[in-house]
Design a protein around this motif. Structure first.
Motif, PDB file in Angstrom:
ATOM      1  N   ARG A 153       0.828  -1.210   0.000  1.00 13.79           N
ATOM      2  CA  ARG A 153       0.000   0.000   0.000  1.00 13.79           C
ATOM      3  C   ARG A 153       0.861   1.258   0.000  1.00 13.79           C
ATOM      4  N   TYR A 166       2.170   1.525  -3.532  1.00 14.37           N
ATOM      5  CA  TYR A 166       1.075   1.759  -4.483  1.00 14.37           C
ATOM      6  C   TYR A 166       0.549   3.190  -4.379  1.00 14.37           C
ATOM      7  N   ASP A 167       0.273   3.630  -3.175  1.00 12.89           N
ATOM      8  CA  ASP A 167      -0.331   4.957  -2.996  1.00 12.89           C
ATOM      9  C   ASP A 167       0.670   6.094  -3.117  1.00 12.89           C
ATOM     10  N   SER A 168       1.976   5.783  -3.038  1.00 17.31           N
ATOM     11  CA  SER A 168       2.988   6.833  -3.221  1.00 17.31           C
ATOM     12  C   SER A 168       3.528   6.838  -4.648  1.00 17.31           C
ATOM     13  N   GLY A 203      -6.166   1.296   2.479  1.00 20.10           N
ATOM     14  CA  GLY A 203      -5.374   2.520   2.418  1.00 20.10           C
ATOM     15  C   GLY A 203      -5.722   3.578   3.427  1.00 20.10           C
ATOM     16  N   SER A 226      -2.374   8.735   3.110  1.00 15.68           N
ATOM     17  CA  SER A 226      -3.209   9.907   3.387  1.00 15.68           C
ATOM     18  C   SER A 226      -4.088   9.648   4.599  1.00 15.68           C
TER      19      SER A 226
END
Length: 429
Positions: free
Chosen positions: A22, A25-27, A181, A186
């Motif tokens: 995660r 993926y999210d960064s 996430g 975030s």
């Protein structure tokens, strides 16, 4: 940008690999081809199976667990990161020790449905012994308990009892759901009662560890260079990596274990002479005197000479299925130096449930024990908590060459084991 090395640890199925996936993926740290392949794989509860980004072995994918240590790298505008994904199963504790040995921070994952359990305590103990000074308690799978604030607070209180006993800085507790996430990169609106930073925000703000370049200077010879050509008839250089600290041309140095002294005539980096070099640069040192120096010898400034000893007291994690018995002969490898050694005494074993000392006649696989070691020749060593590079070693089987144990010189802090701690009661939802 500075660099932060961190490890994820905790029990099986707490979501360590998914959390790392995660973060990547999210960064936006996953390449397009890997991302395309990942999105074509079966989903988990309707979400992409991000654990596949770190679980690369076929057995890991088949069983859904982490077996070997995996390293991942990513960068944000504020910092560079090296992530170590360590296995959670007790069977692979030795792999977790390997991964944690180079980490500056430990993210200890806890399943919100289970709370603090034995493996949580075991990994916290190992991380503390390995000199990790920053801890994050990641209470994962909070979505499965309805993002209940009371459950999060209870787990945070239970874990605080451990860090208080270790006399560690208070662990930062962060509620999250790695699968979806929430609060990873975030902040999540579904955890409105939590006002702290997301996990990535915290990782970007944690002070970086003191670099090896600021420690006392240490250099161990890996190779003696004697070309003996017409162009360089008298050339004698000592190649190796500066383990810590800084070396300068003109420094007066002592060679250990012989004790002979000389002066650094030149320092070469990439075949160019320089005035100084710092850890972790690979260098060639040339001395003003022809001194008998071999692989494994240390060259140390005379003002910073470490302990030279043939008797060590160390904490080791036993990694072999064959038990350690008092009197066993083996090899001790301290970076380039390999010497014959024996273990005359096992002082005690650490009870990972109570952190109490217990008498032990042997060490079994994954046991953490305190031992005495005698070596055939003196070694130049440091206390592990003063220098994590020169305070570590491994024990090797003389016949097979197998690694038997990872050791930390003088690493046991007596305060860790002075009083039993009543384990918190694990709970289920």
């Amino acid at each position: 940008m500075d660099l932060l090395r961190f490890i994820t640890c905790g029990s099986v199925d707490d979501g360590k690999s998914t959390l790392i996936g995660r973060l990547l993926y999210d960064s936006d740290s996953v390449s397009l081809d890997v991302l395309a392949a990942l999105e074509n794989r079966p989903t988990v509860h309707g979400a992409v199976d991000l654990a596949l980004l770190t679980d690369g072995l076929r057995a890991e994918r088949e069983q859904g667990i982490t077996i070997d240590v995996a390293y991942k790298y990513f960068t944000t505008p504020r910092r560079k990161f090296i992530i170590t994904d360590a296995p959670g199963h007790v069977q692979y504790t030795r792999n977790m020790v390997t991964g944690a040995s180079n980490a500056d921070l430990a993210i200890v994952l806890v399943d919100a449905r289970q709370g603090v359990i034995e493996q949580t305590r075991r990994h916290t103990l190992i991380a503390a012994l390995l000199g990790i000074r920053h801890f994050v308690l990641a209470v994962n799978k909070l979505d499965l308990v309805g993002f209940d604030e009371n459950i999060f607070n209870q787990i945070a209180a239970d874990y605080a009892a451990l860090t208080d006993h270790f006399q560690l800085p208070t662990a930062t507790a962060i509620p999250l759901s790695a699968l979806h996430g929430d609060n990873v990169v975030s902040r999540s609106n579904r955890i409105a009662w939590y006002t702290g930073p997301s996990l990535l925000e915290h990782l970007e703000s944690v002070p970086a560890a003191v670099e090896a370049a600021n420690a006392e200077p240490r250099f161990q010879v890996q190779y003696v260079i004697r070309p003996q050509t017409d162009a360089l008839p008298d050339y004698r250089g000592y190649a190796g990596q500066i383990q810590s600290g800084q070396y300068r041309r003109g420094d007066r140095v002592k060679v250990l274990p012989s004790g002979l002294e000389s002066v650094i005539e030149a320092i070469e980096v990439n075949q160019q002479e320089v005035e100084s070099a710092v850890a972790p640069q690979a260098v060639v040192l040339r001395l003003t005197d022809d001194v008998d120096i071999s692989r494994g010898d240390s060259i140390i400034p005379v003002s910073h000479v470490p302990t030279l000893t043939r008797e060590l007291e160390a904490t080791v994690c036993w990694m072999s299925e064959q038990p350690l018995l008092p009197g066993r002969k083996l090899l001790l490898q301290h970076h380039s130096a390999v010497v014959k050694a024996a273990v005359p005494t096992i002082l005690h074993k650490v009870n990972v449930q109570t952190f109490d000392r217990a008498d032990a006649e042997s060490a079994q696989l994954n046991d953490i024990v305190r031992i005495r070691i005698k070596t055939a020749v003196p070694l130049a060593v440091d206390n592990y908590h003063e220098n994590r590079v020169t305070g570590a070693f491994i024990l090797v089987d003389e016949q097979s060459g197998d690694t038997l144990a990872a050791g930390l010189i003088g690493a046991a802090n007596a305060d860790y084991f002075t009083a039993p701690v009543t384990p918190p009661v694990a709970f289920s939802i």
